[in-house]
Design an enzyme around this catalytic site. Structure first.
Site, PDB file in Angstrom:
ATOM      1  N   HIS A   6       0.846  -1.187   0.000  1.00 10.16           N
ATOM      2  CA  HIS A   6       0.000   0.000   0.000  1.00 10.16           C
ATOM      3  C   HIS A   6       0.881   1.237   0.000  1.00 10.16           C
ATOM      4  O   HIS A   6       2.108   1.132   0.096  1.00 10.16           O
ATOM      5  CB  HIS A   6      -0.992  -0.018   1.160  1.00 10.16           C
ATOM      6  CG  HIS A   6      -0.390   0.049   2.523  1.00 10.16           C
ATOM      7  ND1 HIS A   6       0.404  -0.954   3.052  1.00 10.16           N
ATOM      8  CD2 HIS A   6      -0.485   1.001   3.495  1.00 10.16           C
ATOM      9  CE1 HIS A   6       0.771  -0.625   4.274  1.00 10.16           C
ATOM     10  NE2 HIS A   6       0.260   0.550   4.564  1.00 10.16           N
ATOM     11  N   ASP A  57       5.821   4.745   5.274  1.00 10.91           N
ATOM     12  CA  ASP A  57       6.697   3.827   6.002  1.00 10.91           C
ATOM     13  C   ASP A  57       6.807   2.474   5.316  1.00 10.91           C
ATOM     14  O   ASP A  57       7.566   1.607   5.764  1.00 10.91           O
ATOM     15  CB  ASP A  57       6.243   3.669   7.457  1.00 10.91           C
ATOM     16  CG  ASP A  57       4.841   3.098   7.607  1.00 10.91           C
ATOM     17  OD1 ASP A  57       3.964   3.431   6.780  1.00 10.91           O
ATOM     18  OD2 ASP A  57       4.610   2.316   8.545  1.00 10.91           O
ATOM     19  N   HIS A  58       6.082   2.287   4.209  1.00  6.34           N
ATOM     20  CA  HIS A  58       6.167   1.053   3.430  1.00  6.34           C
ATOM     21  C   HIS A  58       6.794   1.268   2.055  1.00  6.34           C
ATOM     22  O   HIS A  58       7.177   0.299   1.410  1.00  6.34           O
ATOM     23  CB  HIS A  58       4.778   0.428   3.272  1.00  6.34           C
ATOM     24  CG  HIS A  58       4.220  -0.084   4.560  1.00  6.34           C
ATOM     25  ND1 HIS A  58       4.173  -1.416   4.885  1.00  6.34           N
ATOM     26  CD2 HIS A  58       3.704   0.569   5.627  1.00  6.34           C
ATOM     27  CE1 HIS A  58       3.646  -1.571   6.084  1.00  6.34           C
ATOM     28  NE2 HIS A  58       3.357  -0.370   6.563  1.00  6.34           N
ATOM     29  N   HIS A  72       1.407   3.935   1.976  1.00  5.39           N
ATOM     30  CA  HIS A  72       1.890   4.693   3.136  1.00  5.39           C
ATOM     31  C   HIS A  72       3.418   4.782   3.129  1.00  5.39           C
ATOM     32  O   HIS A  72       4.113   3.822   2.799  1.00  5.39           O
ATOM     33  CB  HIS A  72       1.387   4.073   4.429  1.00  5.39           C
ATOM     34  CG  HIS A  72      -0.079   4.294   4.647  1.00  5.39           C
ATOM     35  ND1 HIS A  72      -0.829   3.577   5.536  1.00  5.39           N
ATOM     36  CD2 HIS A  72      -0.952   5.184   4.083  1.00  5.39           C
ATOM     37  CE1 HIS A  72      -2.092   3.999   5.514  1.00  5.39           C
ATOM     38  NE2 HIS A  72      -2.183   4.970   4.638  1.00  5.39           N
ATOM     39  N   HIS A  93       4.487  -4.686  10.913  1.00 11.27           N
ATOM     40  CA  HIS A  93       4.883  -4.032  12.166  1.00 11.27           C
ATOM     41  C   HIS A  93       5.017  -5.050  13.294  1.00 11.27           C
ATOM     42  O   HIS A  93       4.330  -6.073  13.314  1.00 11.27           O
ATOM     43  CB  HIS A  93       3.842  -2.981  12.576  1.00 11.27           C
ATOM     44  CG  HIS A  93       3.784  -1.793  11.687  1.00 11.27           C
ATOM     45  ND1 HIS A  93       4.535  -0.668  11.890  1.00 11.27           N
ATOM     46  CD2 HIS A  93       3.050  -1.556  10.559  1.00 11.27           C
ATOM     47  CE1 HIS A  93       4.271   0.220  10.933  1.00 11.27           C
ATOM     48  NE2 HIS A  93       3.365  -0.301  10.125  1.00 11.27           N
ATOM     49  N   HIS A 104      -7.678  -1.136   5.269  1.00  8.10           N
ATOM     50  CA  HIS A 104      -6.704  -0.191   5.830  1.00  8.10           C
ATOM     51  C   HIS A 104      -6.537   0.970   4.857  1.00  8.10           C
ATOM     52  O   HIS A 104      -6.566   2.135   5.237  1.00  8.10           O
ATOM     53  CB  HIS A 104      -5.388  -0.920   6.071  1.00  8.10           C
ATOM     54  CG  HIS A 104      -4.292  -0.069   6.631  1.00  8.10           C
ATOM     55  ND1 HIS A 104      -4.357   0.492   7.889  1.00  8.10           N
ATOM     56  CD2 HIS A 104      -3.102   0.313   6.103  1.00  8.10           C
ATOM     57  CE1 HIS A 104      -3.248   1.187   8.112  1.00  8.10           C
ATOM     58  NE2 HIS A 104      -2.476   1.108   7.038  1.00  8.10           N
ATOM     59  N   ASP A 116      -0.236  -3.882   6.330  1.00  2.00           N
ATOM     60  CA  ASP A 116      -0.960  -3.434   7.519  1.00  2.00           C
ATOM     61  C   ASP A 116      -2.405  -3.918   7.528  1.00  2.00           C
ATOM     62  O   ASP A 116      -3.260  -3.335   8.214  1.00  2.00           O
ATOM     63  CB  ASP A 116      -0.946  -1.899   7.599  1.00  2.00           C
ATOM     64  CG  ASP A 116       0.423  -1.349   7.945  1.00  2.00           C
ATOM     65  OD1 ASP A 116       1.346  -2.140   8.212  1.00  2.00           O
ATOM     66  OD2 ASP A 116       0.582  -0.113   7.933  1.00  2.00           O
TER      67      ASP A 116
END
Length: 254
Positions: free
Chosen positions: A53, A57-58, A55, A165, A110, A127
């Site tokens: 996805h 942090d990915h 975001h 995570h 998400h 996530d």
């Protein structure tokens, strides 16, 4: 060979999957440095980069990785917010990446375009699903998220759950509030505590373990429905149970 989790940021994992001949791929490289270090040890570029996805942090390390390894294909959701994904995907597709047959699974909830990948009995779920938990619904509905989790719950029990995570211990506190007498959950907590105490990841989990322990995969269980009964008039409606459970978790403090 088992997938390798590379720690990033405070609690992210970037996943690298290798085969015995030295091929490898990387999932959700939020940072470039851990992947570049892993690549130096492998002595070659990855066969592909997979994104679950959009975001940051990915995906934050993708541009730097492509500067170092130009031409590596980047697979990800067909979403304008992922311009680095040169190979846009939809759920239901099957890919051949190097030695791996990769199944693409729609796990909207998400985010609206979230994908998961199944390769060599490893589920890379970003996530969407966590050990003992699930992602927040930033863009999806409870019905969408529950349907996505049902798709993952239907995978073989031995499937390794490689999520994005290290949330297992925090999720365990909530799961125990929902099902305090769940013996499998109590065992999983002790296992995860021992892993973290020795500075090891608590992941991967397995689908079988999650079905026994994760309340978000157990919305059909009477014990979970009872736990949320004071929060919603669910009347056996799994979507209502799930929505109440997710709302409870959003405001939960251990």
């Amino acid at each position: 060979m088992p997938a390798v989790p590379l720690p990033a940021f405070d609690d992210n994992y970037i996943w690298c999957l290798r085969d015995e001949q030295g091929a490898w791929l990387v999932v959700d490289p939020g940072q470039a440095a851990p992947v570049l270090a892993f690549g130096r040890d492998q002595g070659c570029a990855p066969a592909a980069i997979l994104l679950t996805h959009h975001h940051g942090d990915h995906v934050g390390g993708v541009d730097e990785l492509l500067a170092h390894w130009p031409g590596v294909p980047v697979f990800g959701p067909d979403d304008a917010r992922l311009p680095a994904a040169s190979r846009p995907l939809q759920g239901g597709q099957c890919l051949q990446i190097g030695p791996w047959a990769v199944q693409v699974i729609d796990v909207a909830g998400h985010t609206r375009s979230h994908l998961a990948y199944l390769a060599a009995d490893h589920l890379f779920c970003g996530d969407a699903l966590f050990s003992l938990g699930c992602g927040r619904m930033f863009e999806g509905t409870p019905a969408q998220m529950l349907a996505s989790l049902d798709r993952l719950a239907a995978l073989p029990a031995h499937t390794r759950v490689c999520c994005g995570h290290e949330y297992t211990l925090a999720n365990a506190a909530f799961a125990l509030a929902v099902e305090p007498h769940n013996a499998a959950l109590q065992h999983r907590l002790k296992e995860a505590q021992a892993m973290r105490a020795s500075h090891r990841p608590s992941l991967p989990s397995t689908i079988g373990s999650e079905l026994e322990c994760n309340p978000f995969l157990r919305t059909a269980q009477a014990s979970v429905a009872r736990a949320v009964s004071g929060r919603t008039p669910s009347h056996g409606n799994r979507v209502a149970v799930f929505a109440a459970l997710r709302g409870w978790k959003d405001g939960f403090a251990a």
